[in-house]
Motif scaffolding. Structure first.
Motif, mmCIF file in Angstrom:
data_model
loop_
_atom_site.group_PDB
_atom_site.id
_atom_site.type_symbol
_atom_site.label_atom_id
_atom_site.label_comp_id
_atom_site.label_asym_id
_atom_site.label_seq_id
_atom_site.Cartn_x
_atom_site.Cartn_y
_atom_site.Cartn_z
ATOM 1 N N GLU A 174 0.856 -1.186 0.000
ATOM 2 C CA GLU A 174 0.000 0.000 0.000
ATOM 3 C C GLU A 174 0.890 1.234 0.000
ATOM 4 O OE1 GLU A 174 -3.177 0.069 2.740
ATOM 5 O OE2 GLU A 174 -3.667 -2.039 2.462
ATOM 6 N N THR A 175 0.603 2.145 -0.900
ATOM 7 C CA THR A 175 1.433 3.343 -1.062
ATOM 8 C C THR A 175 0.560 4.586 -0.968
ATOM 9 O OG1 THR A 175 2.948 2.117 -2.503
ATOM 10 C CG2 THR A 175 3.064 4.512 -2.590
ATOM 11 N N ALA A 176 1.085 5.595 -0.304
ATOM 12 C CA ALA A 176 0.361 6.863 -0.190
ATOM 13 C C ALA A 176 1.350 8.012 -0.222
ATOM 14 C CB ALA A 176 -0.438 6.905 1.106
ATOM 15 N N GLN A 177 0.915 9.130 -0.790
ATOM 16 C CA GLN A 177 1.712 10.348 -0.702
ATOM 17 C C GLN A 177 1.214 11.131 0.492
ATOM 18 O OE1 GLN A 177 3.331 12.372 -4.060
ATOM 19 N NE2 GLN A 177 2.581 14.356 -3.322
ATOM 20 N N MET A 178 2.080 11.289 1.481
ATOM 21 C CA MET A 178 1.719 11.983 2.711
ATOM 22 C C MET A 178 2.088 13.458 2.573
ATOM 23 S SD MET A 178 0.737 9.166 4.129
ATOM 24 C CE MET A 178 0.410 9.579 5.825
ATOM 25 N N GLU A 179 1.104 14.309 2.791
ATOM 26 C CA GLU A 179 1.338 15.752 2.656
ATOM 27 C C GLU A 179 1.760 16.399 3.969
ATOM 28 O OE1 GLU A 179 1.349 17.112 -0.200
ATOM 29 O OE2 GLU A 179 0.420 15.524 -1.376
ATOM 30 N N GLU A 180 1.507 15.708 5.077
ATOM 31 C CA GLU A 180 1.851 16.274 6.381
ATOM 32 C C GLU A 180 2.136 15.126 7.334
ATOM 33 O OE1 GLU A 180 -0.171 19.152 9.742
ATOM 34 O OE2 GLU A 180 -0.801 19.340 7.652
ATOM 35 N N MET A 181 3.255 15.230 8.077
ATOM 36 C CA MET A 181 3.623 14.162 8.993
ATOM 37 C C MET A 181 4.193 14.743 10.283
ATOM 38 S SD MET A 181 4.955 11.090 6.542
ATOM 39 C CE MET A 181 6.629 11.221 6.954
ATOM 40 N N ASP A 182 4.101 13.960 11.359
ATOM 41 C CA ASP A 182 4.707 14.327 12.632
ATOM 42 C C ASP A 182 6.122 13.744 12.621
ATOM 43 O OD1 ASP A 182 5.656 14.542 15.214
ATOM 44 O OD2 ASP A 182 3.706 14.133 16.134
ATOM 45 N N TRP A 183 7.089 14.587 12.296
ATOM 46 C CA TRP A 183 8.447 14.107 12.084
ATOM 47 C C TRP A 183 9.137 13.662 13.352
ATOM 48 C CZ3 TRP A 183 10.304 12.360 7.774
ATOM 49 C CH2 TRP A 183 9.679 12.738 6.572
ATOM 50 N N GLU A 184 8.717 14.188 14.481
ATOM 51 C CA GLU A 184 9.310 13.723 15.741
ATOM 52 C C GLU A 184 8.993 12.241 15.953
ATOM 53 O OE1 GLU A 184 9.516 14.936 20.450
ATOM 54 O OE2 GLU A 184 8.612 16.320 19.014
ATOM 55 N N LYS A 185 7.767 11.864 15.656
ATOM 56 C CA LYS A 185 7.383 10.453 15.780
ATOM 57 C C LYS A 185 8.003 9.612 14.672
ATOM 58 C CE LYS A 185 3.022 11.105 18.201
ATOM 59 N NZ LYS A 185 1.546 11.003 18.130
ATOM 60 N N GLU A 186 8.052 10.161 13.464
ATOM 61 C CA GLU A 186 8.601 9.416 12.334
ATOM 62 C C GLU A 186 10.056 9.011 12.567
ATOM 63 O OE1 GLU A 186 7.286 8.381 9.211
ATOM 64 O OE2 GLU A 186 5.429 8.781 10.288
ATOM 65 N N LEU A 187 10.830 9.913 13.159
ATOM 66 C CA LEU A 187 12.260 9.663 13.309
ATOM 67 C C LEU A 187 12.645 9.133 14.687
ATOM 68 C CD1 LEU A 187 13.693 12.761 11.383
ATOM 69 C CD2 LEU A 187 13.221 10.460 10.522
ATOM 70 N N ALA A 188 11.655 8.917 15.558
ATOM 71 C CA ALA A 188 11.944 8.446 16.924
ATOM 72 C C ALA A 188 12.685 7.114 16.926
ATOM 73 C CB ALA A 188 10.648 8.326 17.719
ATOM 74 N N ILE A 189 12.365 6.253 15.975
ATOM 75 C CA ILE A 189 12.981 4.928 15.922
ATOM 76 C C ILE A 189 14.496 5.005 15.722
ATOM 77 C CG2 ILE A 189 12.668 4.569 13.438
ATOM 78 C CD1 ILE A 189 11.823 1.689 14.150
ATOM 79 N N PHE A 190 14.967 6.092 15.089
ATOM 80 C CA PHE A 190 16.399 6.237 14.856
ATOM 81 C C PHE A 190 17.133 6.786 16.080
ATOM 82 C CE2 PHE A 190 14.453 6.228 10.680
ATOM 83 C CZ PHE A 190 15.224 5.287 10.024
ATOM 84 N N GLN A 191 16.389 7.452 16.982
ATOM 85 C CA GLN A 191 17.009 7.991 18.196
ATOM 86 C C GLN A 191 17.584 6.884 19.072
ATOM 87 O OE1 GLN A 191 17.571 11.032 19.219
ATOM 88 N NE2 GLN A 191 16.123 12.415 18.220
ATOM 89 N N GLU A 192 16.929 5.724 19.069
ATOM 90 C CA GLU A 192 17.350 4.674 19.991
ATOM 91 C C GLU A 192 18.657 3.990 19.587
ATOM 92 O OE1 GLU A 192 15.012 0.859 19.892
ATOM 93 O OE2 GLU A 192 13.692 2.078 18.647
#
Length: 197
Positions: free
Chosen positions: A72-90
């Protein structure tokens, strides 16, 4: 009004709710160990990128694959980047509680970039199994790859995550999270999430 593929959006949101629930129990970040230089300021990079992307909100092509389901593919026009990149913080190993558990190998590529590979000691109780950072001669992140393993009596999760950046600027250009998770009384969930800016 901007239109999204509703099915994909709800599916993506649902999957990320599960994934972020697992990451939500954040460990406090202690200061850097005295006299030790981090391989790269990953937290600083992610904070900088989060602030930039929250402001710019570039369109993102995101695809989700789960076992037995069509992509499933979607073009996201708005995202919460803090949540999106949280996985890389760990996977930031600059925390002294983690860094002592890793063996580092470093080598220089023909273009001058530096590759640092951190491998966890076999007996260490840390979630990051392996981390590889490629950094340009100008100290710009080019690529991150990591394997994160979390396991206890009730739960198993293994994730391969990667992040790529634009040559020169170091700005985030895409990332992938691929993994499997299993509760002791449930089936395994295999998934892959790709995002391209």
């Amino acid at each position: 009004m901007r239109k999204r593929n509703k099915l994909s959006s709800y599916r993506i949101i649902g999957l990320f709710a599960v994934l972020l629930g697992l990451v939500a129990c954040e460990r406090p970040t202690p200061p850097l160990a005295d006299g030790k230089e981090p391989a790269y300021d990953l937290t600083g990079y992610l904070q900088e990128q989060t602030a930039r992307l929250q402001q710019e909100q570039p369109p993102v092509l995101k695809s989700v694959i789960t076992k037995g389901q069509p992509t499933e593919t979607a073009q996201m026009e708005e995202m919460d980047w803090e949540k999106e990149l949280a996985i890389f913080q760990e996977v930031d190993l600059s925390r002294p509680a983690l860094r002592d558990f890793y063996r580092e190998e470093r080598h220089t590529l023909p273009n001058g970039s530096t590759v640092s590979i951190f491998t966890k000691d076999a007996e260490a109780a840390a979630p990051v199994e392996r981390l590889q950072l490629t950094v340009s001669p100008f100290q710009k992140l080019e690529r991150l790859e990591a394997v994160v393993l979390e396991e206890n009596l009730l739960f198993y999760s293994k994730r391969n995550i990667s992040l790529t950046a634009e040559p020169g600027s170091g700005n985030l250009s895409g990332y992938r999270v691929e993994g499997v998770q299993k509760l002791i009384f449930g089936d395994s969930l295999r998934y892959r999430v790709d995002a391209n800016l």
